[in-house]
Motif scaffolding. Structure first.
Motif, mmCIF file in Angstrom:
data_model
loop_
_atom_site.group_PDB
_atom_site.id
_atom_site.type_symbol
_atom_site.label_atom_id
_atom_site.label_comp_id
_atom_site.label_asym_id
_atom_site.label_seq_id
_atom_site.Cartn_x
_atom_site.Cartn_y
_atom_site.Cartn_z
ATOM 1 N N LEU A 99 42.100 39.287 38.100
ATOM 2 C CA LEU A 99 42.663 40.090 36.839
ATOM 3 C C LEU A 99 43.923 40.544 36.976
ATOM 4 N N CYS A 100 44.486 40.864 38.100
ATOM 5 C CA CYS A 100 45.978 41.047 38.382
ATOM 6 C C CYS A 100 46.716 39.991 38.034
ATOM 7 N N VAL A 101 46.309 38.773 38.432
ATOM 8 C CA VAL A 101 47.202 37.342 38.369
ATOM 9 C C VAL A 101 47.065 37.247 36.813
ATOM 10 N N THR A 102 46.104 37.470 35.938
ATOM 11 C CA THR A 102 46.078 36.916 34.610
ATOM 12 C C THR A 102 46.645 38.139 33.598
ATOM 13 N N ILE A 103 46.687 39.176 34.062
ATOM 14 C CA ILE A 103 47.178 40.172 33.130
ATOM 15 C C ILE A 103 48.310 39.906 32.563
ATOM 16 N N PRO A 104 49.592 39.585 33.382
ATOM 17 C CA PRO A 104 50.866 39.197 32.808
ATOM 18 C C PRO A 104 50.766 38.257 31.865
ATOM 19 N N MET A 105 49.970 37.252 31.837
ATOM 20 C CA MET A 105 49.594 36.134 31.039
ATOM 21 C C MET A 105 49.249 36.573 29.526
ATOM 22 N N TRP A 106 48.660 37.829 29.442
ATOM 23 C CA TRP A 106 48.082 38.318 28.350
ATOM 24 C C TRP A 106 49.466 38.846 27.244
ATOM 25 N N ILE A 107 50.687 38.943 27.951
ATOM 26 C CA ILE A 107 51.876 39.237 27.415
ATOM 27 C C ILE A 107 52.659 38.017 26.824
#
Length: 278
Positions: A99-107
């Motif tokens: 989740l920590c890796v993918t959270i920036p990809m939400w932006i």
């Protein structure tokens, strides 16, 4: 079977309109020259000749490939240990780390890149840290290092997720068998873990290199227009210069390079799996 074929018709139509038709138009533009009237044109390969005979364009192409290679290597060197650590963690910790890796990809990627302008600019956080470490006066923004940093930051999650997926699918009983046979952790990693994770590595390399070699807004923002790559050249031909035919020719050249790369990656993957190409 006939019913399933009918269900596929909307997708086929969508793919033809959104993928095949635009590519066909680009290919047509790349080998034509506008005539005196709107509907008249002539067939020519001058646009391809212009690209391959101009040293400046070849330098831009080589620079784009080289920075994409460096981006891919850095993503692999940074991403593999992170993916390995995630795969070896407990299931609960794995979910949190992924989740920590993918959270920036939400932006949006553009927004994330803009954020680095503030961090790398004069008086920004990164420059303050660099000054504290003794790198006072060193320009960070609008350099090749800034472009490389932006690319690694944006494309690193693709490498981590692909390698992590391959490591999670691995049969952990093979690691236990390797230890039972007397192999130390280094030997187990080299002879068991690394070969079994190669499909994820190959997919990660593909997902990082292809967008990196054609990226245009990261070098435009973090390079300040001073670091010109092939994506910027294509954008410039379409939007600024208005040379759609020449821009289409460059786009087709990049498309061919990417398809050749994907073919090589596919052959390497088949050879690694010990199979034969169908």
């Amino acid at each position: 079977m006939k019913r399933f074929s009918q269900l596929a018709i909307p997708y086929i139509v969508w793919a033809a309109m959104m993928l095949v038709l635009p590519m066909a138009l680009i290919a047509l533009y790349s080998i034509t020259e506008p005539g005196n009237s709107i509907i008249s044109f002539s067939i020519t390969l001058d646009h391809y000749v212009k690209f391959f005979t101009d040293q400046d364009f070849l330098i831009i192409l080589w620079r784009s490939i080289w920075i994409a290679v460096k981006t891919t290597i850095l993503c692999l060197l940074i991403g593999y240990p992170i993916a390995y650590f995630i795969a070896r963690s407990s299931e609960k910790v794995q979910n949190i780390l992924v989740l920590c890796v993918t959270i920036p990809m939400w932006i949006n990627m553009l927004v994330r890149t803009y954020a680095w302008i503030g961090l790398l600019s004069e008086g920004g956080l990164v420059q303050r840290i660099a000054s504290f470490l003794g790198f006072w006066g060193k320009e960070l923004l609008y350099t090749e290092g800034a472009v490389l940093l932006g690319m690694v930051y944006n494309f690193l999650p693709f490498m981590i997720l692909q390698i992590n997926t391959a490591l999670c699918k691995m049969d952990h009983s093979l690691l236990e068998a390797s230890a039972d046979l007397g192999a130390n952790p280094v030997q187990t990693f080299r002879r068991v873990t690394l070969p079994l994770s190669l499909p994820g590595v190959i997919n990660g390399i593909t997902l990082v290199f292809l967008p990196a070699v054609s990226s245009f807004f990261i070098p435009k923002l973090l390079g300040g227009g001073q670091y010109f790559l092939i994506g910027n050249l294509i954008e410039n031909q379409f939007i600024t210069v208005g040379e759609w035919n020449f821009g289409s020719a460059i786009s087709m050249i990049m498309a061919v390079i990417m398809m050749l790369l994907m073919m090589v990656v596919r052959k390497v993957e088949i050879r690694n799996q010990g199979g034969k190409e169908e």
